[in-house]
Design an enzyme around this catalytic site. Structure first.
Site, PDB file in Angstrom:
ATOM      1  N   LEU A 168       1.268  -1.567  -0.266  1.00 53.82           N
ATOM      2  CA  LEU A 168       0.016  -0.050   0.149  1.00 53.82           C
ATOM      3  C   LEU A 168       1.049   1.631  -0.282  1.00 53.82           C
ATOM      4  O   LEU A 168       0.604   2.082  -0.415  1.00 53.82           O
ATOM      5  CB  LEU A 168      -0.653  -0.261   1.263  1.00 53.82           C
ATOM      6  N   SER A 169       2.459   0.940   0.524  1.00 52.99           N
ATOM      7  CA  SER A 169       3.191   2.140   0.386  1.00 52.99           C
ATOM      8  C   SER A 169       4.234   1.051   0.807  1.00 52.99           C
ATOM      9  O   SER A 169       4.181   0.705   1.423  1.00 52.99           O
ATOM     10  CB  SER A 169       2.600   3.332   1.688  1.00 52.99           C
ATOM     11  N   SER A 170       5.729   2.373   0.025  1.00 53.30           N
ATOM     12  CA  SER A 170       6.042   2.198   0.872  1.00 53.30           C
ATOM     13  C   SER A 170       7.523   3.418  -0.056  1.00 53.30           C
ATOM     14  O   SER A 170       6.901   4.827  -0.352  1.00 53.30           O
ATOM     15  CB  SER A 170       7.403   0.973  -1.023  1.00 53.30           C
TER      16      SER A 170
END
Ligand SMILES: C[S@@+](CC[C@H](N)C(=O)[O-])C[C@H]1O[C@@H](n2cnc3c(N)ncnc32)[C@H](O)[C@@H]1O
Length: 338
Positions: A23-25
């Site tokens: 979902l996020s990185s």
């Protein structure tokens, strides 16, 4: 994350879905550097980033544009935005919670807009908020594939955009809300009941699968459940540049992405659902996994031959334009000078 991991040239996932999708990185440093390079930043520029994530790229942007410049970064996920805000404490970069598809009008226009999540269209707000001759860099999901991506840098020419360069990369999808997981849903999940256990065999992605008739989708499930044969393709070629050809040339009605528990594949289906052909490895195009009939594999081999016959065009040979009508974008892709 330990210091050693942080210094490797890999993306670092900072938030996942229950199923393990990112979902996020913090993006892979090499692609961040390549994208920043193509963005041709200069001190004093005003920059909008969509996808604040960890805030690391915003910190790099801020360092490049310097004290006379301005950086605004937007994230749809309040948790990521507050983490980025904390990480950027003491910096002049401004973190906004919001849907980046709307850009951020209060501090527009921008000299540069960089998007660090993937999308399949260009929101009109990005054009409106870009100054004339300004640059927009955005990972685009090609041909309804949900997965094959190209990252063009567009220059604004009046009411349209024209690519000045294109690179290859993969970014997580833009979401309509922090809890919107729909971009991660496969078009078709192929499972097999093994006693009480349901085993996940293959997930298929893409508009091609979503637009199948019910009967064809049912046939495709049966096809994907069958044991694949391996078909060899002569010559050694890396998939990297062929994937670009596939993303530009394959029919939207046939192009699919697929995932099993080990990796991601790209390939073709036949519209009746009786055949599926997947490139077996991301490094080489020498092996094709053939499920069901030969039609999809024949078409994939024909595309490979066409690509070889044209001199193996790669990402440097791609040109893209974006036009707008009633606020909706149309993206056109072509081979330059071929
Ligand atoms: C690959 S990460 C960004 C990496 C970031 N630039 C960095 O340096 O760490 C993608 C981010 O896009 C965000 N995102 C997804 N949909 C969005 C939207 N509609 N508007 C703004 N941000 C969005 C995600 O929450 C995620 O944090």
């Amino acid at each position: 994350v330990g210091i050693e991991e942080a210094y490797q040239d890999r993306a670092i996932l900072t938030k996942k879905t229950g199923a393990g999708h990112g979902l996020s990185s913090s993006s892979q440093p090499a692609i961040m550097a390549e994208m920043l390079d193509h963005l041709a930043l200069e001190p004093g520029m005003r920059v909008l980033e969509i996808g604040a994530g960890t805030g690391y790229n915003a910190a790099l942007l801020e360092r490049i544009v310097g004290p006379e410049g301005r950086v605004v970064t937007v994230d749809i996920d309040p948790e990521m935005a507050s983490r980025a805000r904390r990480a950027l404490k003491g910096s002049r970069a401004k973190v906004i919670i919001g849907d980046g598809r709307n850009g951020f009008a209060p501090t527009a226009p921008y000299d540069r807009i960089i998007v660090t999540a993937s999308h399949d269209s260009i929101p009109h707000a990005w054009l409106e908020q870009l100054r004339p001759e300004g640059l927009l860099e955005v990972p685009l999901r090609m041909r309804g594939s949900d997965s094959l991506q190209l990252i063009p840098t567009f220059v604004r020419e009046d009411g349209r955009l024209r690519s000045v360069s294109v690179v290859v990369g993969g970014f997580m999808p833009i979401r309509a809300a922090a809890d919107d997981l729909s971009p991660y849903w496969p078009a078709l999940n192929v499972t097999r009941a093994d006693g009480a256990e349901v085993k996940q065999l293959l997930s298929l992605y893409g508009q091609a699968v979503r637009s199948l008739s019910r009967a064809a989708a049912r046939r495709l499930v049966a096809t994907a459940c069958s044991e694949p044969r391996v078909r060899r393709v002569s010559g050694r070629s890396s998939l990297d540049s062929f994937a670009v050809f596939l993303a530009v040339t394959a029919a939207t009605r046939q192009l699919v992405g697929a995932m099993d528990e080990h990796r991601f594949y790209a390939g073709l289906i036949s519209r009746d659902g009786t055949s599926l052909a997947l490139l077996a490895s991301w490094q080489s195009i020498s092996r094709i996994l053939v499920f069901g009939g030969d039609q999809a594999a024949d078409e994939l081999v024909a595309l490979i031959e066409q690509w070889k016959g044209r001199g193996r065009p790669g990402v440097a040979d791609v040109g893209m334009t974006v036009s707008f009508r009633n606020g909706n974008s149309t993206i056109r892709t072509r081979w330059r000078g071929r």
